[in-house]
Design a protein around this motif. Sequence first.
Motif, short mmCIF file in Angstrom:
data_model
loop_
_atom_site.label_atom_id
_atom_site.label_comp_id
_atom_site.label_asym_id
_atom_site.label_seq_id
_atom_site.Cartn_x
_atom_site.Cartn_y
_atom_site.Cartn_z
N THR A 17 0.59 -1.21 0.35
CA THR A 17 -0.17 0.27 -0.16
C THR A 17 0.67 1.20 -0.22
O THR A 17 2.21 1.51 0.94
N ASP A 18 0.19 2.76 -0.90
CA ASP A 18 1.07 3.54 -0.66
C ASP A 18 1.17 3.79 0.23
O ASP A 18 -0.57 4.20 1.44
N MET A 19 2.09 4.51 1.47
CA MET A 19 1.88 4.95 2.75
C MET A 19 1.84 6.11 2.73
O MET A 19 1.38 7.12 3.54
N TYR A 44 -8.36 -2.42 9.76
CA TYR A 44 -7.71 -3.02 8.62
C TYR A 44 -6.50 -2.25 8.81
O TYR A 44 -5.73 -1.26 9.09
N ILE A 45 -5.33 -3.14 8.77
CA ILE A 45 -3.69 -2.60 8.34
C ILE A 45 -3.17 -3.40 6.93
O ILE A 45 -3.75 -3.74 6.51
N PHE A 46 -1.87 -2.28 6.82
CA PHE A 46 -1.71 -2.16 5.70
C PHE A 46 0.35 -1.79 5.85
O PHE A 46 0.11 -1.09 6.95
N ARG A 47 0.45 -2.80 4.83
CA ARG A 47 2.17 -2.23 4.61
C ARG A 47 2.21 -1.92 3.62
O ARG A 47 2.19 -1.41 2.65
N GLY A 48 3.33 -0.80 4.06
CA GLY A 48 4.38 0.20 3.11
C GLY A 48 5.14 -0.76 1.99
O GLY A 48 5.59 -2.11 2.30
N ARG A 49 5.75 -0.59 1.57
CA ARG A 49 6.53 -1.01 0.06
C ARG A 49 8.07 -1.46 0.70
O ARG A 49 8.05 -3.14 0.81
N ILE A 54 3.93 0.06 8.85
CA ILE A 54 1.76 0.30 8.57
C ILE A 54 1.08 0.95 8.91
O ILE A 54 1.91 1.91 9.27
N LYS A 55 -0.11 1.06 8.50
CA LYS A 55 -1.17 1.73 9.48
C LYS A 55 -2.32 0.52 9.35
O LYS A 55 -2.38 0.21 8.86
N VAL A 56 -2.91 1.26 10.79
CA VAL A 56 -4.23 0.52 11.18
C VAL A 56 -5.63 1.78 10.99
O VAL A 56 -4.77 2.72 11.41
N LEU A 57 -6.24 1.24 10.18
CA LEU A 57 -7.24 2.51 10.42
C LEU A 57 -8.52 1.22 10.64
O LEU A 57 -8.93 -0.16 11.07
N SER A 73 14.57 -1.32 12.72
CA SER A 73 15.08 -1.53 11.79
C SER A 73 14.40 -2.82 12.09
O SER A 73 13.28 -2.71 12.81
N GLY A 74 14.52 -3.95 11.09
CA GLY A 74 13.48 -4.80 10.76
C GLY A 74 12.45 -5.02 10.07
O GLY A 74 12.53 -3.61 9.16
N LYS A 75 11.73 -5.60 9.76
CA LYS A 75 10.27 -5.65 9.31
C LYS A 75 9.19 -6.36 9.17
O LYS A 75 9.20 -7.20 10.68
N PHE A 76 8.19 -5.90 9.36
CA PHE A 76 6.74 -6.81 9.32
C PHE A 76 6.89 -8.05 8.72
O PHE A 76 6.50 -7.79 7.73
N VAL A 77 6.66 -8.76 9.07
CA VAL A 77 5.53 -9.77 8.32
C VAL A 77 4.14 -10.17 7.83
O VAL A 77 3.67 -9.74 8.72
#
Length: 115
Positions: A17-19, A44-49, A54-57, A73-77
């Motif tokens: 998702t475009d952040m 609803y949870i969205f993740r960036g490139r 993440i964004k939570v709506l 550091s790190g990334k969301f799974v």
Amino acid sequence: MIWPSGEVRIWLACGVTDMRRGINSLALQVQTTLGRDPHDGSIYIFRGRKGDTIKVLFWDRQGMCLAMKRLESGKFVWPQAKDGSVSLTTGQMAMLVEAIDWRATAWTARPQVVG
């Protein structure tokens, strides 16, 4: 911020998702792409490139709320699916927000030892 409590449905928007998107365009994405009602009380949870944001709506019965988290550091799974959505439990969401692999309960980035 008041966080939803009790039995609530949680959905991950698969893909990237475009952040830069805000409340209105994310709610529209929930409606058009996911085929769900953004005002139904679900999260609803969205993740960036890059995978570090993440964004939570969610709708709190008075208005739409949007929260964002960016990891140092790190990334969301995230699921490998290109589109659609995946349902999570509240426990899985708690692990996701803490950057723990909610599929295998392992940290995505190990803290550095001090001293």
